[in-house]
Structures are given as structure tokens and as C-alpha cells.
Design a protein around this motif. Structure first.
Motif, PDB file in Angstrom:
ATOM      1  N   VAL A 144     -44.436  -4.476  40.389  1.00 39.91           N
ATOM      2  CA  VAL A 144     -44.335  -4.177  41.834  1.00 39.91           C
ATOM      3  C   VAL A 144     -45.135  -5.189  42.663  1.00 39.91           C
ATOM      4  N   GLN A 145     -45.459  -6.357  42.061  1.00 38.37           N
ATOM      5  CA  GLN A 145     -46.286  -7.323  42.798  1.00 38.37           C
ATOM      6  C   GLN A 145     -45.621  -7.790  44.089  1.00 38.37           C
ATOM      7  N   ASP A 146     -44.324  -7.969  44.056  1.00 41.59           N
ATOM      8  CA  ASP A 146     -43.619  -8.490  45.234  1.00 41.59           C
ATOM      9  C   ASP A 146     -42.882  -7.393  46.010  1.00 41.59           C
ATOM     10  N   VAL A 147     -43.206  -6.137  45.729  1.00 40.60           N
ATOM     11  CA  VAL A 147     -42.516  -5.018  46.374  1.00 40.60           C
ATOM     12  C   VAL A 147     -43.299  -4.572  47.598  1.00 40.60           C
ATOM     13  N   LYS A 148     -42.592  -4.260  48.668  1.00 46.51           N
ATOM     14  CA  LYS A 148     -43.220  -3.758  49.885  1.00 46.51           C
ATOM     15  C   LYS A 148     -43.842  -2.388  49.617  1.00 46.51           C
ATOM     16  N   MET A 149     -45.050  -2.155  50.142  1.00 48.54           N
ATOM     17  CA  MET A 149     -45.746  -0.879  49.956  1.00 48.54           C
ATOM     18  C   MET A 149     -45.617  -0.043  51.226  1.00 48.54           C
ATOM     19  N   LEU A 150     -45.203   1.200  51.069  1.00 47.62           N
ATOM     20  CA  LEU A 150     -45.096   2.128  52.198  1.00 47.62           C
ATOM     21  C   LEU A 150     -46.445   2.796  52.409  1.00 47.62           C
ATOM     22  N   PRO A 151     -46.860   3.010  53.664  1.00 51.08           N
ATOM     23  CA  PRO A 151     -48.220   3.522  53.918  1.00 51.08           C
ATOM     24  C   PRO A 151     -48.372   4.994  53.505  1.00 51.08           C
ATOM     25  N   ALA A 152     -49.640   5.371  53.319  1.00 55.42           N
ATOM     26  CA  ALA A 152     -49.952   6.782  53.049  1.00 55.42           C
ATOM     27  C   ALA A 152     -49.763   7.590  54.324  1.00 55.42           C
ATOM     28  N   GLY A 153     -49.476   8.875  54.139  1.00 51.21           N
ATOM     29  CA  GLY A 153     -49.297   9.755  55.277  1.00 51.21           C
ATOM     30  C   GLY A 153     -48.039  10.575  55.161  1.00 51.21           C
ATOM     31  N   GLY A 193     -49.832   1.393  36.669  1.00 51.65           N
ATOM     32  CA  GLY A 193     -48.463   1.073  37.028  1.00 51.65           C
ATOM     33  C   GLY A 193     -47.538   2.276  36.927  1.00 51.65           C
ATOM     34  N   ARG A 194     -48.015   3.421  37.432  1.00 53.92           N
ATOM     35  CA  ARG A 194     -47.220   4.656  37.329  1.00 53.92           C
ATOM     36  C   ARG A 194     -47.138   5.346  38.686  1.00 53.92           C
ATOM     37  N   LEU A 195     -45.977   5.934  38.939  1.00 53.73           N
ATOM     38  CA  LEU A 195     -45.737   6.698  40.163  1.00 53.73           C
ATOM     39  C   LEU A 195     -45.673   8.176  39.784  1.00 53.73           C
ATOM     40  N   SER A 196     -46.419   8.999  40.512  1.00 49.48           N
ATOM     41  CA  SER A 196     -46.389  10.447  40.261  1.00 49.48           C
ATOM     42  C   SER A 196     -45.830  11.162  41.474  1.00 49.48           C
ATOM     43  N   CYS A 197     -45.040  12.184  41.204  1.00 47.92           N
ATOM     44  CA  CYS A 197     -44.454  13.013  42.264  1.00 47.92           C
ATOM     45  C   CYS A 197     -44.760  14.464  41.932  1.00 47.92           C
ATOM     46  N   SER A 198     -45.558  15.111  42.782  1.00 46.85           N
ATOM     47  CA  SER A 198     -45.979  16.499  42.545  1.00 46.85           C
ATOM     48  C   SER A 198     -45.207  17.440  43.453  1.00 46.85           C
ATOM     49  N   VAL A 199     -44.657  18.520  42.869  1.00 44.84           N
ATOM     50  CA  VAL A 199     -43.975  19.574  43.629  1.00 44.84           C
ATOM     51  C   VAL A 199     -44.896  20.783  43.621  1.00 44.84           C
ATOM     52  N   ILE A 200     -45.421  21.127  44.797  1.00 43.63           N
ATOM     53  CA  ILE A 200     -46.448  22.170  44.929  1.00 43.63           C
ATOM     54  C   ILE A 200     -45.843  23.352  45.667  1.00 43.63           C
ATOM     55  N   ASP A 201     -45.987  24.552  45.109  1.00 38.41           N
ATOM     56  CA  ASP A 201     -45.475  25.753  45.775  1.00 38.41           C
ATOM     57  C   ASP A 201     -46.575  26.783  45.941  1.00 38.41           C
ATOM     58  N   THR A 202     -46.293  27.771  46.777  1.00 42.66           N
ATOM     59  CA  THR A 202     -47.224  28.893  47.004  1.00 42.66           C
ATOM     60  C   THR A 202     -46.624  30.175  46.425  1.00 42.66           C
TER      61      THR A 202
END
Length: 810
Positions: A634-643, A556-565
Motif C-alpha cells: 500500500v506504499q503508493d495507495v491513497k490513505m483515507l483520513p480517520a473519522g 500490513g493488515r486491515l481490520s473491520c469490526s462489527v459492533i452491536d448492542t
């Protein structure tokens, strides 16, 4: 196989071992002696701590003495350089006589020398002379002798100095004959001397010819000095009118002769230690090694009776400090041996004695108390241990608090004053710059600069407020519906201009299905991502910034990764992250600015939200910062697709332009003054340049201390000698810059003998900063934000005091 369990004999015998507890009774005699043993132990421990404390105080006093000695030694070295450079200036003045006259006659040369007070202006100089370059043929020499005798010198003959030999020419195949030497009554033995026939003298002449600079000989015995004091010649070439002198070959062809001064060492150096109020002693040696054979000067005479040969460190065993310092003079290297004298004011050792005596008495007293209070020995021991622990804890806490306070104030002073300089300065420009009133674009440019700096200042203040709330546990966190994808889009839109200005792109991607909403604090989540993306842009020179969202259904966790070069980090640098005021590079000359609060605040905010931040990095390849937060149900929350995610892109152009020359005011207090300005901030460069130009000065801007040093050396390198003819009247320098900071640059220039007025400009305004700038060699100090009137007043004061009309020498 299974190991034996409860049936082992050892386990079976355990109950009987507990019954035999009275077997420890023999320890009772030791308990009777415990008060005495404890008292002795306490005394010994107290004496050890006392010794350590006294030793620490002694080391502190020793370190203070060492720093003071090093500072005085540098001042003495600079004074010795200044004294010798006086003769170089004198020779340049003498050389000016030749291009000003078609043919310098003997009487004209004598009148010039008599117009000077040699004893006062040039202590140690026995006279001023001119050496004529004569073709190495008998006919040319005879012609020279005949013409010289005809010019009111009937007794003129050509002689050679002791130790002369066959003509040792390596650069020029001519003879170098002293034609004039004044006052001739004191220097008659030198008139007509062919110094080109002596290897040491000739080497210095040829060196001066090749370099075009003043050149000094090795130690010699002057033929006109009856006392046979250590002597040398200071020589400067004289060129034919109109001939080029840019290369060594052109200088050889253009040289017609040389002006020179014969000098004896003692008067040159006598009294130099007054600059250190007599606290130092010094000796000067010709060459790179101290030896009585090449000693030029001994200040206190303690080596005059030393046996010939090298002077080892044992000769200075009675001195508190002793250093050898090289001194580059006239193309030669002298070695200056500097040591403390009996008058050196060493730091007081009173604190060490106080710690030692007080600690010893306290240890004995405590031991006696413990011994007398034998019945309460255990309690006394606990008190002693507790007191020691408390004292250490309190000392560590006090030191940590003091250090944290100093770091916080120093960093915040610099970070706040830097944008304040732009805000106040451009506000002044809006009022006083005529172009701001006549040009809408110029006025908007100034306003945008003020707004940009104000926004930066507001960010710093918000960071300070956030960290104070976090430390006090008073930061309020909301748990409301939050759209993480929408927040990512907002962050990208906000940071796209900054990224585009750096030539970077920002992409966002859903690595898995992502809930459209979660329960979190949108403001704090946005703050974390802005900090991470801004950090990625700062340390990325080319490539892209990528934001990846992923949802872990099980946890039940959301991760947000910031990737740089970007530039990446090593393990040591990673260990310093997420701490107050820490960056991968912590030096004052670091390439990347910032207060260092952003990552620490982001990490603490992530923890308060119920998650955390992790980082992976490889040096030279980039970094990945990942923030993880709980999502809530998040059982009743709309899921946004991957991509890929739709991202707002933006481009940016620089909104600032160089400030043009403004109309000169009615009064120009700095008219014609050439000022070298070392400042790394573009806004401050333009602001300082505007103020100087408005006052009539001619500013030249460089971006760091290294470029400032290069602009003031002869060969344009940091290692080169100071160029006294550099086209500048003053140096204004910021003290915290990339490549080389102001403290290093000023110390390096003063060590080279630089005599320009130097004014420090710094956003640090804490107690002790003025003293630090002065110790580095600065003449004056001005803190940011820049006060135009005070800046001009400081510059004008040095213009009135020190600037002299320049006379270009042909």
C-alpha cells in the motif's frame, strides 16, 4: 545468580552411563515369555472390550424398552382419563333435561334413564339420580318429604349413610337429599339418602358447586352395593334458569340441585390394558400415595392379599418397569401405579449375546495366534494395536459422518422448505385470490412476498454451494484492487432497510487512516461483512450497529469490526460459534432462526483470504466481530483520513398486510369448522388462514405451542386441565416454534386427555418425522410447502368422522 552449566558432575558422568548399556541383560527372560504374556493380555483386553460391547447392547435394549414402556404408560393414562370422562358427558346430557322442562317429574326422569343402556354406555354406573338442595330446617325437610311422597313415591323417607354425623357444611348450610335414583329397584337403599350429612360425599358436592365442573367423591361404600366394591359418586350441579354462573358465589346462588351417578370401580377400568395389548398392569389409588387402604382398582389382583398400609416398590421387584403417575379426575387426584406385565414384549437381547460370544471367541483365537506366532510377536502386536486404532477411528469417522449428514439434511430440509412454503403458497394466491386480480397493491404484495422468500432461499443455496466448495478445496479467490470503504458503504446500503425495520441505525467510522484500495477479493469480503452485519441485526433489539475500520501499518493488515448492542453471549455460547449449523441457542424452540452456516462460512472465507475472525462478547451487553485481512503493498495507495464515514441511511415499512376474508367458494367443505392454528411464521400464518377461510373454516391463529395449550385449557394456563368445551374442532400445529414446540404442546395436551384431532405441519420431511409426530400424539401429518387441497382434505376427513353437533348446556 547463574545456575551451574556444563561443569556439573551429572553431565560429566553421562558418557559412562551409555557404556553400561549391557546392564539391561536380565530383561531377556521376560522376552522369552513375551508371546505368552502378550497372548494373555490380548485375551483379557478382548474380553474387556467384549464385555463393554455386550453391556452397550444391553443398555441400548434397556433404553428402547424404557421408551416403549413410557409411551404405553401415557396411552394407558389417557385411556383411563377417557373412560372416566364418559360419565361426565353422561351427566351433562342428563342435566340438559332440567332447563328443558319447567319441573322434572319422577316419571319423566325415569323415562330419560330408561332410554339409555347404562350397562353398555356407562359401565360401573349403578344408576343415574338427582339430589335436591333442601333448607336445613325441620319444616323444610317435612315439606320436601310430603311433596315427594305425593309424586308417586309413597314410601319416600329421608335417611343418612353410615358414618354420617352433624351437618358438616362449609360452603352451604343446606341438606342434600337424593330425590330421584333410577332404576329405583336396584337403588332403593339410596332413595332419600341425605348425602350432605356424610363428610366425604358433602365435600364433593360443595366442590362441584364452587367450580361448576363434574366432581368425584373419595372412595366410599355405596349403600345399594351389596358386594361393597370400591365406589364413588360423580356429581354435577344443576342451575336455575336464567341465573348467572360466572363466579363461585353466583354458582352457589344458582344451584338448585345436582345430577349424579353412583359407580363401582371394577367395570370402569376392566379391559383398559387392551390399549397396550395386555403388556401393562395397573392399580388405581384414591389420593397421592399408593396404599391398600385407598386402592380403588387392581388390574391383575396381585395386591388383593397385601397387608394394609402403604404399597412400597418392593411389591414390583419382579416387574421390568414401574411408574407412579398422578391422574386429575373430577377435582381429585388419583395415583395410577403402572408396571409391565409378563406379556411385555421386551427388546431382543440377541445382539448382546452375539457380541459376547463372538467377542470371546475372537479374543481367544487372537490370543492363540499370537502365542503360536511367537517369533513374530512384535509384528502381531503392532497389527493388533493398529487394527484396534483403525476400528475406533473408522467407527468415530462413521458416527461423525452419519451425525453430520443427519444434521445437514434436517437443517437444510427445514430452512429450504420454510421459504418454499411462502413461494408456492403465494403463487397459488396469485392465481386463485380474486383480490389479486382486482387490486394492483394486493398483487404486488404477493409478488414481494414471493421475491423475499426466493431471495432467502437463494441465500441458503449459495451458502450450501460455498461450504461444499470450501470443504472440497475448490473455492477460487481473487486478488484484485478492492475498495474496503466502498464495500462497507454497499453493505450498509443493503442492510439499512432491514436495520431500520428493527428500529436500529448503522454507523461506520475510520479508527485510523485507511488505504483507499487493497489487494483482496471484493466479492468474498462483501459476503463476510453482509453475514456479520445481518447477524448483528438479528440479535439486536434496540440501539445501533457500528462498523469500525482500522489499518495496522506494521503488519500490513486491515481490520473491520462489527459492533452491536444486542443480547451478547457467554463463554459456552462463544465456543459453539463458527461451526456448521450452530447458534448460541441450539434448541428447536430457539427464538432466532437461520441455518447456522453464515458464521462458519465467513470464518473459513477470512482464513482463505489470509486473515481470520475474532469475537468478543458480554452477555446482555453486545458483541464485537472483527475480520482481519492482509492488504498487500500500500506504499503508493491513497490513505483515507480517520473519522466518520458517509453512510447511506434508509427506513423501511412492513410491505405485507393481513389477508382479508375472500369470497367463499361455491362449495365449503370446512364450513363452520373452528380450527386453532399454531404457527410462528407470519407469511405461513396468513397463507394457512387464507386456505382455511376459503374452505369455509374459522381459523384462530396463535404464535407458538404454549399459546395453543393455553387456548385449550379451562383456566387458560399450560398447567390447567383440558377444556372439552373449548371453541375449536381441530388443532393444526407447526412442530418447530419458539417458547414451546409442537411436539411438547401435543404431548402435553394428550396427557391432559385432549380428544381434538391434531394435524402436524412441519418443514421437516425426513424419514422418521412422521413417526415422531405420531408418537407425540398427532393424528395426521402434512409437510411444508403446504398443499391446499391436501390440507383441506385432511381437515374435512376429521370433520366428517369426529365432529358432532354441539349442545350447549344451560
Amino acid at each position: 545468580m547463574t545456575a551451574p552449566q556444563d561443569t556439573s558432575p551429572a553431565v560429566q558422568e553421562a558418557p559412562r552411563l551409555q557404556v553400561q548399556a549391557p546392564i539391561e541383560e536380565p530383561a531377556l527372560p521376560a522376552k522369552r515369555h513375551w508371546p505368552r504374556i502378550a497372548a494373555v493380555a490380548v485375551v483379557l483386553v478382548g474380553l474387556c472390550l467384549t464385555w463393554l460391547g455386550a453391556r452397550h447392547e444391553l443398555n441400548t435394549a434397556q433404553a428402547a424398552d424404557q421408551q416403549r414402556f413410557d409411551r404405553l404408560a401415557e396411552q394407558l393414562k389417557a385411556e383411563l382419563t377417557r373412560r372416566v370422562m364418559v360419565y361426565d358427558y353422561g351427566l351433562k346430557g342428563t342435566r340438559g333435561l332440567f332447563p328443558a322442562s319447567n319441573s322434572v317429574e319422577r316419571d319423566e326422569f325415569r323415562a330419560m334413564v330408561e332410554s339409555r343402556d347404562l350397562e353398555s354406555d356407562f359401565p360401573g354406573a349403578l344408576g343415574i339420580g338427582y339430589i335436591q338442595r333442601v333448607e336445613n330446617t325441620d319444616e323444610a325437610v317435612e315439606t320436601f318429604i310430603t311433596s315427594t311422597r305425593a309424586e308417586n313415591a309413597p314410601e319416600f323417607v329421608v335417611t343418612t349413610p353410615p358414618g354420617a354425623g352433624p351437618l358438616p357444611g362449609s360452603v352451604m348450610d343446606e341438606r342434600f337429599i337424593i330425590e330421584f335414583i333410577e332404576p329405583v329397584e336396584d337403588n332403593r337403599a339410596a332413595q332419600g339418602l341425605d348425602i350432605g350429612s356424610h363428610p366425604t360425599r358433602r365435600e364433593a358436592v360443595e366442590r362441584a358447586t364452587l367450580t361448576g365442573q363434574g366432581s368425584i367423591t373419595g372412595r366410599i361404600d355405596l349403600v345399594q352395593d351389596d358386594q361393597k366394591l370400591p365406589g364413588f359418586l360423580y356429581i354435577l350441579p344443576v342451575y336455575a334458569k336464567g341465573m348467572p354462573t360466572a363466579t363461585s358465589q353466583e354458582r352457589i346462588a344458582a344451584t338448585v340441585g345436582w345430577v349424579y351417578m353412583p359407580m363401582v370401580a371394577p367395570p370402569v377400568f376392566d379391559g383398559a390394558t387392551q390399549i397396550a395389548e395386555g403388556e401393562l398392569d395397573f392399580e388405581v389409588y384414591d389420593g397421592e400415595g399408593p396404599s391398600t387402604d385407598n386402592m380403588i382398582y387392581d388390574d391383575d389382583g396381585h395386591l388383593t392379599t397385601a397387608s394394609p398400609g402403604p404399597v412400597d416398590a418392593g411389591r414390583f421387584g419382579d416387574r421390568l418397569f414401574h411408574r407412579l403417575k398422578p391422574l386429575a379426575i373430577g377435582g381429585r387426584t388419583w395415583t395410577v401405579s403402572i408396571s409391565t406385565s409378563d406379556q411385555f414384549a421386551a427388546a431382543s437381547r440377541g445382539n448382546a449375546w452375539t457380541v459376547g460370544i463372538a467377542g470371546t471367541l475372537l479374543s481367544l483365537l487372537l490370543g492363540i495366534v499370537i502365542f503360536i506366532q511367537g517369533s513374530a510377536a512384535s509384528r502381531a502386536q503392532r497389527i493388533a494395536v493398529g487394527m484396534t486404532s483403525d476400528l475406533r477411528r473408522f467407527a468415530n469417522a462413521a458416527n461423525a459422518a452419519t451425525l453430520a449428514k443427519s444434521e445437514f439434511i434436517a437443517n437444510m430440509s427445514h430452512e429450504i422448505r420454510t421459504p418454499m412454503t411462502s413461494i408456492l403458497g403465494y403463487a397459488d394466491l396469485l392465481r386463485s385470490d380474486p383480490e389479486a386480480h382486482a387490486s394492483q397493491s394486493k398483487r404486488l404484495e404477493y409478488i414481494d412476498t414471493i421475491k423475499r422468500s426466493g431471495t432467502h432461499l437463494l441465500t441458503i443455496l449459495n451458502d450450501i454451494l460455498d461450504i461444499s466448495k470450501i470443504e472440497a478445496g475448490k473455492l477460487n479467490i481473487e486478488k484484485i484492487e478492492t475498495q474496503p470503504t466502498a464495500i462497507v458503504h454497499e453493505v450498509v446500503s443493503l442492510m439499512a432497510v432491514k436495520a431500520s425495520a428493527s428500529g436500529l441505525t448503522i454507523d461506520a467510522h475510520h479508527m485510523t487512516q485507511v488505504p483507499e484500495t487493497i489487494l483482496s477479493d471484493p466479492f468474498r469480503l462483501r459476503q463476510i461483512l453482509v453475514n456479520l452485519v445481518g447477524n448483528a441485526i438479528k440479535f439486536t433489539h434496540e440501539g445501533a450497529i457500528r462498523i469500525e475500520l482500522a489499518f495496522d501499518v506494521q503488519q500490513g493488515r486491515l481490520s473491520c469490526s462489527v459492533i452491536d448492542t444486542g443480547i451478547g453471549m457467554n463463554d459456552e455460547q462463544l465456543g459453539r460459534l463458527f461451526q456448521s449449523f450452530e447458534q448460541a441457542d441450539t434448541s428447536t424452540t430457539r427464538q432466532y432462526g437461520g441455518s447456522g452456516l453464515g458464521l462458519m462460512i465467513s470464518a473459513r472465507l477470512a482464513q482463505i483470504l489470509g486473515g481470520g475472525i475474532t469475537v468478543e462478547s458480554q452477555l446482555g451487553e453486545g458483541s464485537t466481530f472483527t475480520v482481519t485481512v492482509p492488504t498487500g503493498p500500500v506504499q503508493d495507495v491513497k490513505m483515507l483520513p480517520a473519522g466518520p464515514s458517509t453512510i447511506i441511511r434508509a427506513s423501511a415499512e412492513e410491505l405485507v398486510a393481513e389477508i382479508g376474508d375472500t369470497q367463499a367458494p361455491a362449495q365449503l367443505p370446512l364450513e363452520g369448522m373452528r380450527v386453532l392454528v399454531a404457527e410462528d411464521g407470519i407469511d405461513n400464518q396468513r397463507l394457512i388462514s387464507f386456505h382455511l377461510k376459503k374452505a369455509g373454516a374459522i381459523p384462530t391463529i396463535v404464535e407458538n405451542g404454549k399459546l395453543a395449550v393455553e387456548a385449550l385449557t379451562i383456566d387458560g394456563t399450560p398447567e390447567g386441565a383440558w377444556n372439552p368445551n373449548a371453541p375449536f374442532d381441530m388443532l393444526l400445529t407447526d412442530m418447530q416454534m419458539p417458547e414451546m414446540d409442537g411436539y411438547t404442546a401435543v404431548s402435553l395436551l394428550r396427557g391432559k386427555g385432549c380428544q381434538l384431532p391434531i394435524v402436524a405441519l412441519t418443514a421437516h420431511a425426513m424419514s422418521g418425522d412422521h413417526a415422531k409426530c405420531s408418537a407425540a400424539g398427532c393424528d395426521a401429518y402434512a409437510s411444508k410447502p403446504i398443499d391446499q387441497a391436501k390440507l383441506v382434505e385432511v381437515c374435512a376427513g376429521y370433520l366428517r368422522k369426529q365432529r358432532q353437533p354441539r349442545k350447549d348446556v344451560a
